[in-house]
Design an enzyme around this catalytic site. Structure first.
Site, PDB file in Angstrom:
ATOM      1  N   ASP A 213       0.852  -1.186   0.000  1.00 21.04           N
ATOM      2  CA  ASP A 213       0.000   0.000   0.000  1.00 21.04           C
ATOM      3  C   ASP A 213       0.889   1.237   0.000  1.00 21.04           C
ATOM      4  O   ASP A 213       1.524   1.554   1.003  1.00 21.04           O
ATOM      5  CB  ASP A 213      -0.885  -0.035   1.255  1.00 21.04           C
ATOM      6  CG  ASP A 213      -1.925   1.080   1.277  1.00 21.04           C
ATOM      7  OD1 ASP A 213      -1.961   1.883   0.332  1.00 21.04           O
ATOM      8  OD2 ASP A 213      -2.692   1.133   2.262  1.00 21.04           O
ATOM      9  N   ASP A 224      -3.995   6.914  -3.969  1.00 25.10           N
ATOM     10  CA  ASP A 224      -3.919   5.921  -2.901  1.00 25.10           C
ATOM     11  C   ASP A 224      -4.394   4.595  -3.490  1.00 25.10           C
ATOM     12  O   ASP A 224      -5.573   4.437  -3.813  1.00 25.10           O
ATOM     13  CB  ASP A 224      -4.806   6.371  -1.748  1.00 25.10           C
ATOM     14  CG  ASP A 224      -4.701   5.473  -0.523  1.00 25.10           C
ATOM     15  OD1 ASP A 224      -3.957   4.478  -0.578  1.00 25.10           O
ATOM     16  OD2 ASP A 224      -5.376   5.778   0.486  1.00 25.10           O
ATOM     17  N   HIS A 293     -12.108   6.050   2.208  1.00 24.92           N
ATOM     18  CA  HIS A 293     -12.181   7.430   2.688  1.00 24.92           C
ATOM     19  C   HIS A 293     -12.067   8.397   1.517  1.00 24.92           C
ATOM     20  O   HIS A 293     -11.561   8.043   0.452  1.00 24.92           O
ATOM     21  CB  HIS A 293     -11.039   7.703   3.673  1.00 24.92           C
ATOM     22  CG  HIS A 293      -9.704   7.267   3.162  1.00 24.92           C
ATOM     23  ND1 HIS A 293      -8.870   8.081   2.426  1.00 24.92           N
ATOM     24  CD2 HIS A 293      -9.053   6.068   3.232  1.00 24.92           C
ATOM     25  CE1 HIS A 293      -7.774   7.420   2.091  1.00 24.92           C
ATOM     26  NE2 HIS A 293      -7.864   6.184   2.555  1.00 24.92           N
ATOM     27  N   HIS A 301      -6.834  11.518   4.497  1.00 21.33           N
ATOM     28  CA  HIS A 301      -8.185  11.178   4.955  1.00 21.33           C
ATOM     29  C   HIS A 301      -8.966  12.471   5.142  1.00 21.33           C
ATOM     30  O   HIS A 301      -8.758  13.215   6.079  1.00 21.33           O
ATOM     31  CB  HIS A 301      -8.140  10.386   6.265  1.00 21.33           C
ATOM     32  CG  HIS A 301      -9.411   9.641   6.544  1.00 21.33           C
ATOM     33  ND1 HIS A 301     -10.638  10.273   6.622  1.00 21.33           N
ATOM     34  CD2 HIS A 301      -9.669   8.326   6.738  1.00 21.33           C
ATOM     35  CE1 HIS A 301     -11.583   9.377   6.867  1.00 21.33           C
ATOM     36  NE2 HIS A 301     -11.025   8.188   6.935  1.00 21.33           N
ATOM     37  N   GLU A 326     -11.261   1.113  -0.742  1.00 19.06           N
ATOM     38  CA  GLU A 326     -10.389   0.014  -0.314  1.00 19.06           C
ATOM     39  C   GLU A 326     -11.161  -0.958   0.543  1.00 19.06           C
ATOM     40  O   GLU A 326     -12.018  -0.574   1.335  1.00 19.06           O
ATOM     41  CB  GLU A 326      -9.167   0.538   0.431  1.00 19.06           C
ATOM     42  CG  GLU A 326      -9.439   1.319   1.692  1.00 19.06           C
ATOM     43  CD  GLU A 326      -8.164   1.829   2.348  1.00 19.06           C
ATOM     44  OE1 GLU A 326      -7.165   1.092   2.379  1.00 19.06           O
ATOM     45  OE2 GLU A 326      -8.184   2.974   2.837  1.00 19.06           O
ATOM     46  N   GLU A 421      -7.173  -1.714  -3.380  1.00 16.74           N
ATOM     47  CA  GLU A 421      -7.625  -0.325  -3.272  1.00 16.74           C
ATOM     48  C   GLU A 421      -7.365   0.440  -4.565  1.00 16.74           C
ATOM     49  O   GLU A 421      -6.346   0.243  -5.228  1.00 16.74           O
ATOM     50  CB  GLU A 421      -6.873   0.356  -2.125  1.00 16.74           C
ATOM     51  CG  GLU A 421      -7.171   1.826  -1.935  1.00 16.74           C
ATOM     52  CD  GLU A 421      -6.378   2.416  -0.789  1.00 16.74           C
ATOM     53  OE1 GLU A 421      -6.801   3.457  -0.258  1.00 16.74           O
ATOM     54  OE2 GLU A 421      -5.328   1.843  -0.416  1.00 16.74           O
TER      55      GLU A 421
END
Length: 440
Positions: A213, A224, A293, A301, A326, A421
């Site tokens: 990640d 992300d 998020h 976030h 995710e 994700e």
């Protein structure tokens, strides 16, 4: 990357603005790649259109000096292995490709052709282009990472290889471009927030299930995206369950969609899978206190959370928002807790001015502000900047409420966890899966 444990009813947050860029039509005179090179190893740059292909006429003024990255338009730029050539060298016009485009459904399907929405798309082209550049870097680096990651490598080698590639391709190392957050390499029952600190001697094993990640940012626009690596085929169904669940979340997401409805769809898909490990059949469970998020500029976030189980937040997604969709699956309890040595940190967006008594803490905060701002960082990044004996100061910043710590998140020991994700953009006209690639 998930940086919070959320309750069943997280509070809604403010809505960021986003933009888009039109995809440029590539020139016809692309230089072909070397026939001896493979697709994974070679990418060909666009040659400089200012280079002449014949003798100049005497009466014409000399042409301006070429800005081609190679200095010679007849020479193709080829990516190295590991990648070291900036991604901009392959996009001379500075326009980066769209991700996967998906039309909205039901009452929002008019947006695709609506002139007002198309105008809004064009208004924010610069921000969209930054996000797409970050996505292109992410795709290239994860392609390299999938080939590079093998049993027998230390976790710290893997992390540093990925981060070096990101910095090289993003052509920045700090606030303008580079790592969006530290490379998470969480093993087995550790679901998230593990990156090696200096001196970590952990070696990747054949039986490990590792979540990879990492984030890439360009001018604060963060991609992300995460995937899971497993070498033993008995974990294939675990990975398939989580990948399917993430794609379900992406499909369900959209303008005016309730966050809780996305969570319900994700849970239904993930729990339909079973995995057989050591002769025992286990249901794949969503980790109910981890979630997706929204993402704001320089803020991983943004305040809205996308659950991966039913119930909870009925807040709706809105036009212009960027989300990390995710999902996490587990063969254990499906619930994580914080434990172990912390490696991830980030300056709080809402910290404001807090008086500090410790001089070393003041100095460390200056370093954080200069190189990371509100982007998450890890202890290895401070080591890289030459900071020494900073743990007391770092803990002081945490205790003062200036910096938030993010310790590893673990399910029960002996369980296996997986994560997939993607970053999606809710454009006024269409939904764009910006980080989508050929791999997943």
């Amino acid at each position: 990357m998930n940086y919070v444990l959320v309750s069943d009813n997280p509070a809604p947050a403010s809505v960021p603005t986003s933009a888009r860029v039109e995809t440029a039509t590539p020139p016809e005179n692309l230089t072909p790649p070397d026939e001896d090179a493979t697709d994974d190893e070679t990418r060909t740059a666009i040659p400089d259109p200012s280079a002449a292909s014949g003798p100049k006429k005497k009466k014409k003024k000399p042409k301006k000096k070429s800005k081609a990255p190679t200095g010679d338009s007849s020479v193709a730029v080829k990516q190295t292995d590991p990648p070291t050539i900036g991604i901009s060298k392959f996009y001379q016009g500075g326009i980066y490709p769209e991700g996967e485009v998906m039309e909205y459904r039901d009452d929002n399907n008019y947006r695709t052709t609506n002139e007002e929405k198309r105008y809004l798309d064009r208004m924010n082209s610069e921000a969209y282009n930054d996000l797409r550049k970050a996505a292109e870097v992410h795709r290239e680096v994860r392609k390299y990472a999938r080939d590079m990651i093998k049993p027998g490598l230390t976790i710290i080698e893997i992390a540093e290889n990925i981060e070096s590639a990101v910095r090289n391709l993003a052509e920045g190392d700090g606030m303008n471009a580079g790592m969006g957050f530290p490379t998470g390499l969480s093993l087995n029952h550790c679901a998230a927030h593990y990156t090696p600190n200096a001196g970590d001697k952990t070696v990747l094993q054949y039986d490990d299930v590792m979540k990879v990640d990492f984030g890439v940012h360009v001018n604060g626009r963060i991609i992300d995206s995460a995937f899971t690596v497993a070498f033993d085929p008995q974990y294939d169904n675990l990975l398939a369950a989580v990948k399917d669940a993430t794609n379900t979340g992406i499909k369900e997401a959209g303008i005016d969609v309730r966050l809780c409805d996305i969570g319900a769809a994700i849970q239904e898909v993930m729990e339909s899978y079973e995995v057989e490990i050591g002769g025992k059949s286990l249901q794949v469970k969503p980790i109910r206190n981890l979630n997706g998020h929204n993402i704001n500029p320089y803020e991983i976030h943004g305040g809205k959370s996308v659950p991966i189980v039913k119930g909870g937040d009925q807040t709706k997604m809105e036009e212009g928002e960027t989300f990390a969709i995710e999902t996490f699956g587990s063969t254990g309890r499906g619930f994580v807790h914080s434990d172990g040595e912390c490696s991830h940190y980030g300056k709080r967006v809402d910290a404001g001015h807090i008086p500090l008594r410790l001089n070393k803490a003041k100095s460390l905060l200056h370093t954080i502000d200069k190189h990371f701002g509100t982007l998450p960082f890890c202890r290895r990044y401070l080591d890289r900047l030459g900071e020494e004996k900073y743990l007391l100061a770092l803990n002081n910043l945490v205790m003062s409420g200036v910096v938030q710590d993010y310790p590893p998140l673990l399910d029960v020991k002996g369980s296996k966890t997986a994560q997939y994700e993607h970053t999606i953009l809710l454009r006024p006209t269409v939904k764009e899966v910006v980080s989508r690639g050929d791999d997943f």
